[in-house]
Enzyme design. Structure first.
Site, PDB file in Angstrom:
ATOM      1  N   GLU A   1      35.337  15.325  15.485  1.00 52.13           N
ATOM      2  CA  GLU A   1      33.931  15.707  15.382  1.00 52.13           C
ATOM      3  C   GLU A   1      33.266  14.865  14.306  1.00 52.13           C
ATOM      4  O   GLU A   1      33.930  14.345  13.405  1.00 52.13           O
ATOM      5  CB  GLU A   1      33.778  17.182  15.002  1.00 52.13           C
ATOM      6  CG  GLU A   1      34.289  18.171  16.011  1.00 52.13           C
ATOM      7  CD  GLU A   1      34.132  19.613  15.548  1.00 52.13           C
ATOM      8  OE1 GLU A   1      34.673  20.489  16.220  1.00 52.13           O
ATOM      9  OE2 GLU A   1      33.469  19.853  14.508  1.00 52.13           O
TER      10      GLU A   1
ATOM     11  N   HIS B   1      32.490  22.114   8.569  1.00 48.69           N
ATOM     12  CA  HIS B   1      32.859  22.912   9.735  1.00 48.69           C
ATOM     13  C   HIS B   1      34.335  23.226   9.560  1.00 48.69           C
ATOM     14  O   HIS B   1      35.201  22.394   9.819  1.00 48.69           O
ATOM     15  CB  HIS B   1      32.605  22.152  11.038  1.00 48.69           C
ATOM     16  CG  HIS B   1      32.986  22.939  12.262  1.00 48.69           C
ATOM     17  ND1 HIS B   1      33.221  22.338  13.476  1.00 48.69           N
ATOM     18  CD2 HIS B   1      33.175  24.280  12.453  1.00 48.69           C
ATOM     19  CE1 HIS B   1      33.547  23.275  14.361  1.00 48.69           C
ATOM     20  NE2 HIS B   1      33.525  24.452  13.758  1.00 48.69           N
TER      21      HIS B   1
END
EC number: 3.1.21.1
Length: 284
Positions: free
Chosen positions: A100, A156
């Site tokens: 990501e 995250h």
């Protein structure tokens, strides 16, 4: 009746003026943000409407190896003016083949990027790194707000390691302070800081929660999820006296775009399973 309408109009105008005289920042986990989502006209339109609320927006779960979706997003954000938004994007991050990126989009007429760096959390191939997706830290200049410079630390967190990763944000905070001689630091993102991932028993061992410098703006009672779950996964934490004083009281909250746009749960979940969390800073 006419006086009441006039008063209502004046209050609405005052609210718009207050918004114009402030800086709004958000963190938004857009589930599996990539080419498929940006190729869907309905979903991309709502994403652009949501992000257009903000002067700085941190986007997480960016699954876009060639930055095609990021390019489409910027084109749509800048449809009326090519300088509406600029961006900073990290390299693909993750311990496995699943990667990501962190993406910041921001209004260059409001803020500018002074510096950025990827936090060194240890040797990933050796298996002793701290984060699944180490923070890519950005330092902003904000001439028109009460706090003139501040850093944003994104995270995250991996759900299975959420408590440990949130605790390790304390080390990132110390690193940012030392690197940039800066106290005013905002830590934000999908920390997975609730429900079964971070429970009541975890908090006492999390330095970011227990140490005096930090204010947690999104409470444990908040719901940052779109579905029927009630979890405060997404958080905003601020440190530094200038930044803390610059926060508009009660401005930090999830933005329930499902209710705001009158969407079905199915459509809302197609956009993301998370609401953005947002906060507003006072103008000087």
């Amino acid at each position: 009746m006419r006086a009441a309408r006039l008063m209502g109009a004046l209050l609405a105008l005052a609210g718009l003026l207050q918004l114009a005289l402030s800086l709004r920042i958000a963190a938004f986990n857009i589930r599996t943000f990539g080419e498929t989502k940006m190729s869907n006209a309905t979903l991309s339109n709502y994403i652009v409407r949501i992000l257009s609320r903000y002067d700085i927006a941190l986007i997480q779960e960016v699954r876009d190896s060639h930055l095609t979706a990021v390019g489409k997003l910027l084109n749509e954000l800048n449809q009326d003016d090519p300088n509406n938004y600029h961006h900073v994007v990290s390299e693909p991050l993750g311990r496995s083949t699943y990667k990501e990126r962190y993406l910041f989009v921001f209004r260059p007429d409001q803020v500018s990027v002074l510096d950025s760096y990827l936090y060194d959390d240890g040797c990933e191939p050796c298996g002793n790194d701290t984060f699944n997706r180490e923070p890519s830290v950005v330092k902003f200049s904000s001439p028109s707000t009460q706090v003139k410079e501040f850093a944003i630390v994104p995270l995250h967190a991996a759900p299975s390691d959420a408590a440990a990763e949130i605790d390790s944000l304390y080390d990132v905070y110390l690193n940012v302070r030392q690197k940039w001689d800066l106290e005013d630091i905002m830590l934000m993102g999908d920390f997975n800081a609730g429900c079964s991932y971070v429970t009541t028993s975890h908090w006492s061992s999390i330095r970011l929660r227990e140490s005096p410098p930090f204010q947690w703006l999104i409470p444990d009672t908040a719901d940052t999820t779109v579905s029927s779950t009630h979890c405060a996964y997404d958080r905003i934490v601020v440190a530094g006296p200038l930044l803390q004083r610059a926060v508009v009281p009660d401005s930090a909250a999830p933005f329930d775009f499902q209710a705001a746009f009158g969407l079905s749960e199915q459509t809302a979940l197609a956009i993301s399973d998370h609401y953005p969390v947002e906060v507003t800073l006072k103008r000087a």
